[in-house]
Write a protein that holds these residues in place. Sequence first.
Motif, short mmCIF file in Angstrom:
data_model
loop_
_atom_site.label_atom_id
_atom_site.label_comp_id
_atom_site.label_asym_id
_atom_site.label_seq_id
_atom_site.Cartn_x
_atom_site.Cartn_y
_atom_site.Cartn_z
N ALA A 261 -15.01 -2.82 12.90
CA ALA A 261 -16.13 -2.15 13.57
C ALA A 261 -17.28 -3.13 13.66
O ALA A 261 -17.62 -3.79 12.67
N LEU A 262 -17.91 -3.24 14.82
CA LEU A 262 -18.90 -4.30 15.02
C LEU A 262 -20.27 -3.81 15.46
O LEU A 262 -21.15 -4.63 15.75
N HIS A 263 -20.49 -2.52 15.50
CA HIS A 263 -21.84 -2.02 15.81
C HIS A 263 -22.67 -2.07 14.54
O HIS A 263 -22.64 -1.15 13.71
N LYS A 264 -23.41 -3.16 14.37
CA LYS A 264 -24.17 -3.36 13.14
C LYS A 264 -25.43 -4.18 13.41
O LYS A 264 -25.48 -4.97 14.36
N CYS A 265 -26.42 -3.99 12.56
CA CYS A 265 -27.69 -4.69 12.69
C CYS A 265 -27.95 -5.49 11.42
O CYS A 265 -27.33 -5.26 10.39
N VAL B 6 -22.82 1.75 12.24
CA VAL B 6 -22.45 3.05 12.78
C VAL B 6 -21.19 2.88 13.63
O VAL B 6 -20.88 1.79 14.09
N SER B 7 -20.48 3.98 13.82
CA SER B 7 -19.25 3.93 14.59
C SER B 7 -19.13 5.16 15.47
O SER B 7 -19.46 6.26 15.05
N GLU B 8 -18.64 4.95 16.68
CA GLU B 8 -18.42 6.06 17.61
C GLU B 8 -17.01 6.60 17.55
O GLU B 8 -16.74 7.70 18.04
N ASN B 9 -16.09 5.85 16.94
CA ASN B 9 -14.68 6.25 16.95
C ASN B 9 -14.02 6.22 15.58
O ASN B 9 -12.83 6.52 15.46
N GLY B 10 -14.75 5.85 14.55
CA GLY B 10 -14.19 5.77 13.21
C GLY B 10 -13.38 4.52 12.96
O GLY B 10 -13.03 4.21 11.82
N ALA B 11 -13.09 3.78 14.01
CA ALA B 11 -12.17 2.64 13.90
C ALA B 11 -12.86 1.35 14.33
O ALA B 11 -13.95 1.04 13.89
N SER B 12 -12.22 0.58 15.22
CA SER B 12 -12.70 -0.76 15.55
C SER B 12 -13.54 -0.77 16.83
O SER B 12 -13.65 0.23 17.53
N SER B 13 -14.11 -1.95 17.12
CA SER B 13 -14.96 -2.12 18.30
C SER B 13 -14.49 -3.31 19.13
O SER B 13 -14.07 -4.34 18.58
N PHE B 14 -14.59 -3.19 20.44
CA PHE B 14 -14.42 -4.31 21.37
C PHE B 14 -13.08 -5.02 21.23
O PHE B 14 -12.99 -6.24 21.42
N LEU B 15 -12.04 -4.29 20.83
CA LEU B 15 -10.68 -4.81 20.64
C LEU B 15 -10.57 -5.72 19.41
O LEU B 15 -9.52 -6.32 19.17
N ASN B 16 -11.63 -5.82 18.62
CA ASN B 16 -11.54 -6.52 17.35
C ASN B 16 -10.92 -5.56 16.33
O ASN B 16 -10.93 -4.35 16.53
N LYS B 17 -10.40 -6.07 15.23
CA LYS B 17 -9.82 -5.17 14.23
C LYS B 17 -10.90 -4.50 13.37
O LYS B 17 -10.62 -3.54 12.65
N ILE C 64 0.82 -1.21 0.00
CA ILE C 64 0.00 0.00 0.00
C ILE C 64 0.86 1.27 0.00
O ILE C 64 1.92 1.32 0.62
N ALA C 65 0.39 2.27 -0.72
CA ALA C 65 1.13 3.53 -0.82
C ALA C 65 0.58 4.59 0.11
O ALA C 65 1.30 5.51 0.51
N LYS C 66 -0.70 4.49 0.48
CA LYS C 66 -1.33 5.53 1.30
C LYS C 66 -2.08 4.87 2.45
O LYS C 66 -3.09 4.20 2.25
N VAL C 67 -1.56 5.04 3.65
CA VAL C 67 -2.14 4.41 4.83
C VAL C 67 -2.97 5.43 5.59
O VAL C 67 -2.48 6.51 5.93
N GLU C 68 -4.23 5.09 5.86
CA GLU C 68 -5.10 5.97 6.62
C GLU C 68 -5.89 5.17 7.64
O GLU C 68 -6.30 4.02 7.39
N ARG C 69 -6.10 5.77 8.79
CA ARG C 69 -6.93 5.18 9.84
C ARG C 69 -8.39 5.18 9.39
O ARG C 69 -8.81 5.94 8.53
N GLY C 70 -9.19 4.31 9.97
CA GLY C 70 -10.60 4.26 9.67
C GLY C 70 -11.31 5.57 9.94
O GLY C 70 -10.99 6.28 10.90
N GLN C 71 -12.27 5.89 9.08
CA GLN C 71 -13.04 7.13 9.18
C GLN C 71 -14.53 6.82 9.00
O GLN C 71 -15.22 7.42 8.18
N ARG C 72 -15.01 5.88 9.77
CA ARG C 72 -16.39 5.41 9.65
C ARG C 72 -17.36 6.32 10.40
O ARG C 72 -17.07 6.75 11.52
#
Length: 429
Positions: free
Chosen positions: A212-216, A199-210, A173-181
């Motif tokens: 995002a897990l807030h989903k229905c 939906v995401s509260e932090n743009g990144a991951s949930s519950f120490l998983n890699k 990869i040439a361009k690394v960016e953090r999650g922006q969810r």
Amino acid sequence: MKVFSACLLSLSLTLTFTAGNVSAADAASECVAVVTGTPGLVAFWDFVKREPEGAHRFTAHVPKGASTDYPLDAANYIRDYWGAGREATYADFPQLGRGPFGEAIRIVKETDPDFRPFLFVPRSRLHDTPLDIKGAGKSVTVVVWAIRESGNHALAGIWHEGTDLQQKETASIAKVERGQRQYALFAGLNKVGSACGHVSENGASSFLNKYALHKCNSVGASPEVPADAPATTLDASWQCFATTFHDATDELIGWLNGKSGQRWLENPKQDKLISSAYQAYMQGHYAKLPGKQEGEDESFPKDQYYNPPEDKPVHVDVVREQGNERVEVREYRYTKVEVTLLDGKEVSRDLVGLSLNPWWYPHGIYTPKDAQSGGPFTIGRVIHSSRSVGFTGWIGGVAVFDRALSAEELAKLSAIRSAPPVVGTSVAK
């Protein structure tokens, strides 16, 4: 009453379409008016409305006085982030010439691993506009009219998953960016074909998983329909995917064709992904008890505990009762908990069921600190590290609202899919 209202709308639209003195453009206007007349509309792309000059990009129907109508650009995110593959253009999104509102774009099952095109509104053009739904106290609804050929990934939303995961796909990869969810609607993810809100509260991951897990996940699931099927087959195959997040109730709900339903995941401890939510539940429970508990991880971040309200059980099943011991499963709105009691006092508990629809989400929506750290609004795909093909099929409309629509409102929007198709309203540019 809700079903009756939706049936009336479907009948009204059918009469509009079949009336001999009504043009296709007028019929399309009737359907568009149902969407634009729904309170809270932020943007609605019907893939008919375009810029009158210049590149003639697709634009959104927006409220009167809006500062932008969110024209859509085309891009290949593999080229942007890996530096590989060709540029994408509007030619990479074949058009159907018919659909719920008169036109639809195809998300093609690409075979080139360096080509993942999508349509998008750059962050620079949406930051702090009404489409940029974020922060505490905000609610959102996303609705997509689509025909699913294959896949379970993104349909539309602000969901830049990041390109920073350490895996084989990111080695070059040439361009690394953090999650922006922030918020998005998917075609199922863990429950393929369902309407999956994220939906995401932090743009990144949930519950120490890699991930995002807030989903229905809606109870209903969309079928797979070949994208090159005959027109009559496609006309009968439109699905209305939707998700609502209601901040006042903390509920994220998936809706397919106007119906949600409650979906349970039994034994979440054994699920490949949701086991992380199980751990977040158990760690939050342990933290409430005096002393250190067996299995407790005192380093688990407190802001990642997941403990939905459990005020009064909806139902209680007695598993066994012998002497002074009683084991029962208590079903709450969002959880099923196996509780062991001795002499009427709880001595242990285990999470044995977790509601995937509705999903309890007690946070606000992620707020990027500036335009440079926020993601774009994308249609058809999202930026993500694994580079999978994702959803393929037809998309005939995308709408975003800044409130959680009611079941009756979603039934009316869903009824549009059942009316005869609008044909021939799009003008080639």
